[in-house]
Write a protein that holds these residues in place. Structure first.
Motif, short mmCIF file in Angstrom:
data_model
loop_
_atom_site.label_atom_id
_atom_site.label_comp_id
_atom_site.label_asym_id
_atom_site.label_seq_id
_atom_site.Cartn_x
_atom_site.Cartn_y
_atom_site.Cartn_z
N GLU A 187 0.85 -1.19 0.00
CA GLU A 187 0.00 0.00 0.00
C GLU A 187 0.89 1.24 0.00
O GLU A 187 1.86 1.31 0.74
CB GLU A 187 -0.92 0.02 1.23
CG GLU A 187 -1.89 1.17 1.25
CD GLU A 187 -2.90 1.08 2.38
OE1 GLU A 187 -3.74 1.98 2.51
OE2 GLU A 187 -2.84 0.08 3.15
N SER A 188 0.57 2.19 -0.86
CA SER A 188 1.36 3.41 -0.93
C SER A 188 0.48 4.57 -1.38
O SER A 188 -0.59 4.37 -1.96
CB SER A 188 2.54 3.24 -1.91
OG SER A 188 2.07 3.03 -3.23
N GLU A 189 0.96 5.78 -1.13
CA GLU A 189 0.25 6.98 -1.55
C GLU A 189 1.26 8.05 -1.94
O GLU A 189 2.22 8.29 -1.21
CB GLU A 189 -0.67 7.50 -0.45
CG GLU A 189 -1.49 8.70 -0.86
CD GLU A 189 -2.52 9.11 0.19
OE1 GLU A 189 -3.19 10.13 -0.01
OE2 GLU A 189 -2.64 8.39 1.21
N LYS B 126 -3.38 6.65 -4.62
CA LYS B 126 -3.29 5.54 -3.67
C LYS B 126 -3.20 4.22 -4.43
O LYS B 126 -4.02 3.94 -5.30
CB LYS B 126 -4.53 5.51 -2.76
CG LYS B 126 -4.66 6.73 -1.86
CD LYS B 126 -5.90 6.62 -0.99
CE LYS B 126 -6.05 7.83 -0.08
NZ LYS B 126 -7.29 7.75 0.76
N THR B 127 -2.20 3.42 -4.09
CA THR B 127 -2.01 2.12 -4.73
C THR B 127 -1.95 1.04 -3.66
O THR B 127 -1.28 1.20 -2.65
CB THR B 127 -0.70 2.10 -5.55
OG1 THR B 127 -0.71 3.17 -6.49
CG2 THR B 127 -0.54 0.78 -6.29
N LYS B 128 -2.64 -0.07 -3.88
CA LYS B 128 -2.61 -1.15 -2.90
C LYS B 128 -3.07 -2.46 -3.53
O LYS B 128 -3.71 -2.48 -4.58
CB LYS B 128 -3.50 -0.81 -1.70
CG LYS B 128 -4.99 -0.73 -2.03
CD LYS B 128 -5.82 -0.34 -0.81
CE LYS B 128 -5.74 -1.35 0.30
NZ LYS B 128 -6.63 -1.03 1.44
N GLU C 188 -5.53 1.19 -8.06
CA GLU C 188 -4.95 2.53 -8.04
C GLU C 188 -6.09 3.53 -8.12
O GLU C 188 -6.98 3.41 -8.96
CB GLU C 188 -4.00 2.71 -9.22
CG GLU C 188 -3.12 3.94 -9.10
CD GLU C 188 -2.03 3.98 -10.16
OE1 GLU C 188 -2.23 4.67 -11.18
OE2 GLU C 188 -1.00 3.30 -9.97
N THR D 93 -6.79 7.77 -8.04
CA THR D 93 -6.23 9.12 -8.05
C THR D 93 -7.36 10.14 -8.03
O THR D 93 -8.25 10.11 -8.89
CB THR D 93 -5.37 9.36 -9.31
OG1 THR D 93 -4.34 8.40 -9.37
CG2 THR D 93 -4.74 10.75 -9.26
#
Length: 203
Positions: free
Chosen positions: A135-137, A142-144, A156, A158
């Protein structure tokens, strides 16, 4: 051999990311813990991935007509404006892309058959990514990894004051790489398009 190569490669990538840019010690500790956890998941999945990859190498990719059955003329109320199949045949890949909607708000569908030497390699790399909990931002995106309609997926999302975009990527039947990208659609809205895909046409 393939299993060891996959694990070594993903381990190097995760450790490199976790130690870049002189992060704070607390962040490094958290990153290392996450990386170890994900590496264990990768190791646990590697045998299955290798077995699946070897099976895919022996299969014959679908024809363009077989792939076209997955992308109907209308999808969740949107008319198909274009499609392209066979563009990657020279590389040994069987794939199709289709677009629904208009010039400002649309959904793109991409399907690639993992059968054959080239396709199996791409699907195995995607399977490795899906085996991890990530998970990342960054910059509003935001991607997970998550479960979408019961399928392990990479999502993803946005959002900004003026636009919203999203994407869902997953592997179907341990063989097909499926990507659904929405311009002007939220992640929740995009899930409805995934449900309308005729994935049962993929044998």
């Amino acid at each position: 051999m393939l299993r060891k190569t996959m694990i070594a490669g993903i381990a190097f990538f995760m450790l490199s990311c976790g130690n870049s840019k002189n992060e704070e010690k607390s962040s490094e500790s958290s990153s290392i813990i996450d990386n170890v956890s994900n590496l264990n998941k990768v190791a646990g999945s590697a045998n299955k991935i290798e077995e699946t990859t070897n099976k895919l190498k022996k299969l014959t990719p679908l024809t363009n007509d077989e792939l076209k059955a997955v992308v109907p003329e209308t999808l969740n109320g949107l008319k198909r404006k274009s499609f392209s199949a066979g563009g990657l045949a020279v590389t040994g890949l069987s794939s199709i892309d289709a677009e629904y909607g208009d010039d400002t708000k649309y959904v793109k569908i991409g399907i690639m058959d993992g059968a054959g030497e080239a396709g199996s390699a791409i699907v195995s790399l995607m399977a490795l990514t899906l085996s991890m909990d990530t998970e990342s931002e960054s910059n509003g995106t935001k991607t997970k990894t998550a479960e979408i309609n019961g399928i392990r997926s990479i999502t993803e999302d946005t959002k900004s004051d003026s636009s919203v975009n999203s994407s869902i990527k997953f592997i179907y039947k341990d063989r097909y790489s499926v990507s659904v990208d929405g311009t002007g659609y939220s992640l929740q809205e995009l899930e409805a398009f995934v449900k309308e895909l005729n994935l049962s046409a993929l044998k």
